[in-house]
Motif scaffolding. Structure first.
Motif, mmCIF file in Angstrom:
data_model
loop_
_atom_site.group_PDB
_atom_site.id
_atom_site.type_symbol
_atom_site.label_atom_id
_atom_site.label_comp_id
_atom_site.label_asym_id
_atom_site.label_seq_id
_atom_site.Cartn_x
_atom_site.Cartn_y
_atom_site.Cartn_z
ATOM 1 N N THR A 319 0.780 -1.305 -0.028
ATOM 2 C CA THR A 319 0.055 -0.005 0.136
ATOM 3 C C THR A 319 0.714 1.111 -0.079
ATOM 4 O O THR A 319 0.507 2.176 -0.564
ATOM 5 C CB THR A 319 -0.936 -0.070 1.261
ATOM 6 N N THR A 320 2.116 1.286 0.681
ATOM 7 C CA THR A 320 2.872 2.380 0.473
ATOM 8 C C THR A 320 4.315 2.106 0.404
ATOM 9 O O THR A 320 4.747 1.002 1.200
ATOM 10 C CB THR A 320 2.680 3.266 1.834
ATOM 11 N N ASN A 321 5.080 2.569 -0.377
ATOM 12 C CA ASN A 321 6.426 2.180 -0.631
ATOM 13 C C ASN A 321 7.564 3.121 0.037
ATOM 14 O O ASN A 321 7.030 4.055 0.789
ATOM 15 C CB ASN A 321 6.997 2.141 -2.174
ATOM 16 N N PHE A 322 8.832 2.442 0.214
ATOM 17 C CA PHE A 322 9.785 3.357 0.672
ATOM 18 C C PHE A 322 9.858 4.804 0.007
ATOM 19 O O PHE A 322 10.066 4.535 -1.268
ATOM 20 C CB PHE A 322 10.983 2.774 1.018
ATOM 21 N N PHE A 333 8.125 11.728 4.303
ATOM 22 C CA PHE A 333 8.932 10.593 3.829
ATOM 23 C C PHE A 333 8.463 9.329 4.807
ATOM 24 O O PHE A 333 8.584 9.265 5.824
ATOM 25 C CB PHE A 333 10.388 11.177 4.107
ATOM 26 N N HIS A 334 8.370 8.542 3.992
ATOM 27 C CA HIS A 334 7.981 7.100 4.537
ATOM 28 C C HIS A 334 9.188 6.132 4.645
ATOM 29 O O HIS A 334 9.645 5.949 3.455
ATOM 30 C CB HIS A 334 6.907 6.455 3.798
ATOM 31 N N VAL A 434 17.010 1.913 4.847
ATOM 32 C CA VAL A 434 17.143 1.772 3.467
ATOM 33 C C VAL A 434 15.686 1.124 2.852
ATOM 34 O O VAL A 434 14.690 0.740 3.584
ATOM 35 C CB VAL A 434 18.167 0.827 2.987
ATOM 36 N N ASP A 435 15.598 1.144 1.326
ATOM 37 C CA ASP A 435 14.523 0.340 0.885
ATOM 38 C C ASP A 435 14.210 -1.037 1.142
ATOM 39 O O ASP A 435 15.347 -1.485 0.625
ATOM 40 C CB ASP A 435 14.311 1.082 -0.393
ATOM 41 N N PRO A 436 13.516 -1.619 1.684
ATOM 42 C CA PRO A 436 13.332 -3.020 1.964
ATOM 43 C C PRO A 436 13.503 -3.740 0.711
ATOM 44 O O PRO A 436 13.972 -4.872 0.467
ATOM 45 C CB PRO A 436 12.218 -3.228 2.974
ATOM 46 N N ARG A 437 12.897 -3.378 -0.140
ATOM 47 C CA ARG A 437 12.836 -3.758 -1.830
ATOM 48 C C ARG A 437 14.026 -4.012 -2.408
ATOM 49 O O ARG A 437 14.299 -4.777 -3.373
ATOM 50 C CB ARG A 437 11.502 -3.178 -2.427
ATOM 51 N N GLN A 438 15.242 -3.498 -1.879
ATOM 52 C CA GLN A 438 16.583 -3.516 -2.460
ATOM 53 C C GLN A 438 16.846 -5.155 -2.245
ATOM 54 O O GLN A 438 17.794 -5.692 -2.845
ATOM 55 C CB GLN A 438 17.603 -2.714 -1.934
ATOM 56 N N TYR A 439 16.409 -5.597 -0.955
ATOM 57 C CA TYR A 439 16.767 -6.964 -0.587
ATOM 58 C C TYR A 439 15.847 -8.134 -0.439
ATOM 59 O O TYR A 439 16.280 -9.270 -0.596
ATOM 60 C CB TYR A 439 17.409 -6.753 0.781
ATOM 61 N N ILE A 440 14.337 -7.615 -0.485
ATOM 62 C CA ILE A 440 13.429 -8.650 -0.153
ATOM 63 C C ILE A 440 12.274 -8.314 -1.511
ATOM 64 O O ILE A 440 12.219 -7.108 -1.955
ATOM 65 C CB ILE A 440 12.701 -8.399 1.017
#
Length: 442
Positions: A319-322, A333-334, A434-440
């Motif tokens: 629902t919300t990204n970094f 800033f989220h 950091v943006d979690p989607r860099q790793y996950i």
């Protein structure tokens, strides 16, 4: 409570949990980050309370100084009035002395005048006796009729007139001198009475001013004593605040040390896991070599988690990204990734590690912090807004282990998981998020 006793008791609480010293060699002997944070919060609250008292003492000291200045100004004003009154008393005393001297001189003049009046009285008495003895006014007629010539008659008339006029003058002077004497006596007596009354009023004013000055001086003395007491009390509070600040700093060091200890355990666990994986791989390679003619073996069933070091902590809709977004009409800033889903949704550990904190926060709700070691790099993950937590501080978790359920606790607008990833330790400033989607892969 005695301040030294409180500080000793607080320090003892900060250094021991359950009677065991901090930083023991076994995990069970370690104070949890939760406990240390609670102690730190207690110390911080006490320090804020003490600092509030210091602020209050400063305000009291400032008020006392203001009162002292006001009293000093009043004393100065009273001293000025006293000086003016004393000057007026001196002037009145001088006037009284001068008037007294006038009175003394007037008394001497009066005595002299009394002598003259007495002499005139005697002269008039003699004149009266002579007139009585010689028949009163007939004597003057005999004198006139006994004239031998007209010229002698004129001379006799002149002489009689002179005598009569002289008597009249004596009587007029007598009356005038008596009136003047009475007038002077009344004037001088009134002047002296007025001066004495004025001096008495001034003396009364001086006495009143002396009394006021003495009272103000006593009040000023009391304020000085109060000021000294306030300074001592402030110094005691400042000392207590310094000691509490040192305790707070020491507890912060213990928290950092505990977090570092858990991170080191995670690193050592990663090393051990890799060693075991390498040993198992070698074992499988040897088994495959020995059974090369028998066909291939089936792989072990896949775990319900992603391969690699990381796995998604929850499954649902992102629902919300970094990064930057808008909340309630305001740009913000989220610092994480939000995953939403309905029903009873399990939350899993994103990687192997140790729970460094599990508690309830007014903003994060039910939240868990986990430290990880991935290829020697320390990471920290945060799982917020859960309906409940299933893990406790200091507990070891494996990737994919359930740690709680998705929820809507804390500052939240609907059921979801707010997930944060930090390279290093968690920080309130989020500077290393950091943006979690860099790793996950969600």
């Amino acid at each position: 409570m005695n301040r030294k006793y409180f500080i000793s008791l607080s320090l003892a609480a900060a250094l021991t949990i359950g009677g065991l010293p901090t930083f023991a060699t076994t995990a069970s002997a370690h104070s949890s980050v939760n406990d240390l944070k609670k102690q730190q919060g207690d110390v911080s609250s006490k320090k804020e309370e003490v600092n509030g008292k210091i602020h209050e003492k400063n305000s009291q000291i400032d008020q006392n100084i203001s009162k002292q200045k006001d009293i000093q100004a009043q004393i100065t004003e009273i001293s000025t009035k006293l000086k003016d009154t004393e000057t007026k008393i001196t002037e009145k005393t001088k006037e009284i002395n001068e008037t007294t001297a006038k009175i003394n001189k007037l008394k001497a003049d009066i005595e002299e005048l009394k002598k003259k009046i007495a002499e005139r009285n005697e002269l008039l008495k003699e004149r009266a006796r002579a007139i009585q003895e010689k028949g009163g006014s007939a004597n003057y007629l005999d004198v006139l009729l006994g004239a031998e010539s007209f010229g002698d008659f004129i001379n006799r008339v002149t002489a009689v007139n002179t005598i009569v006029n002289a008597d009249k003058k004596i009587m007029d002077e007598q009356k005038r001198d008596q009136e003047e004497l009475e007038k002077k006596q009344a004037e001088v007596e009134k002047e002296l009475a007025d001066l004495e009354a004025s001096k008495a009023n001034l003396q009364s004013l001086k006495n009143d001013l002396d009394s006021q000055k003495a009272k103000k001086a006593e009040l000023f003395k009391q304020l000085e004593a109060q000021q000294a007491t306030l300074k001592v009390e402030k110094a005691d509070l400042e000392k207590e605040s310094d000691e509490l600040a040192k305790m707070e700093q020491q507890l912060e060091g213990e928290i950092q040390a505990e977090q570092a200890r858990l991170a080191e355990l995670a690193r050592q666990r990663e090393i051990e896991r890799k060693r075991q994986a390498e040993a198992e791989a070698a074992k499988r390679a040897a088994a495959t070599s020995s059974n090369s003619g028998g066909g291939s073996t089936s792989p072990a069933p896949s775990a319900p988690v992603s391969s690699g070091a990381w796995t998604a902590p929850a499954h649902g809709t992102i629902t919300t990204n970094f990064g930057w977004d808008v909340l309630n009409g305001e740009r913000r800033f989220h610092y994480g990734t939000d995953v939403a889903a309905r029903g009873s949704v399990p939350i899993s550990a994103a990687a192997d590690g140790y729970v460094i904190k599990s508690h309830y926060s007014s903003s994060y709700g039910n939240v868990v912090y986990i430290t990880h070691s991935i290829n020697g790099q320390t990471f920290t993950t945060v799982y917020a807004h859960m309906s409940s937590s299933l893990v406790s501080t200091g507990q070891a978790v494996n990737k994919g282990d359930q740690i709680g359920y998705m929820g809507n606790t804390g500052f939240s607008f609907g059921q979801h998981l707010h997930f944060e990833l930090y390279r290093g330790s968690w920080s309130a400033s989020h500077s290393n998020a950091v943006d979690p989607r860099q790793y996950i892969n969600f």
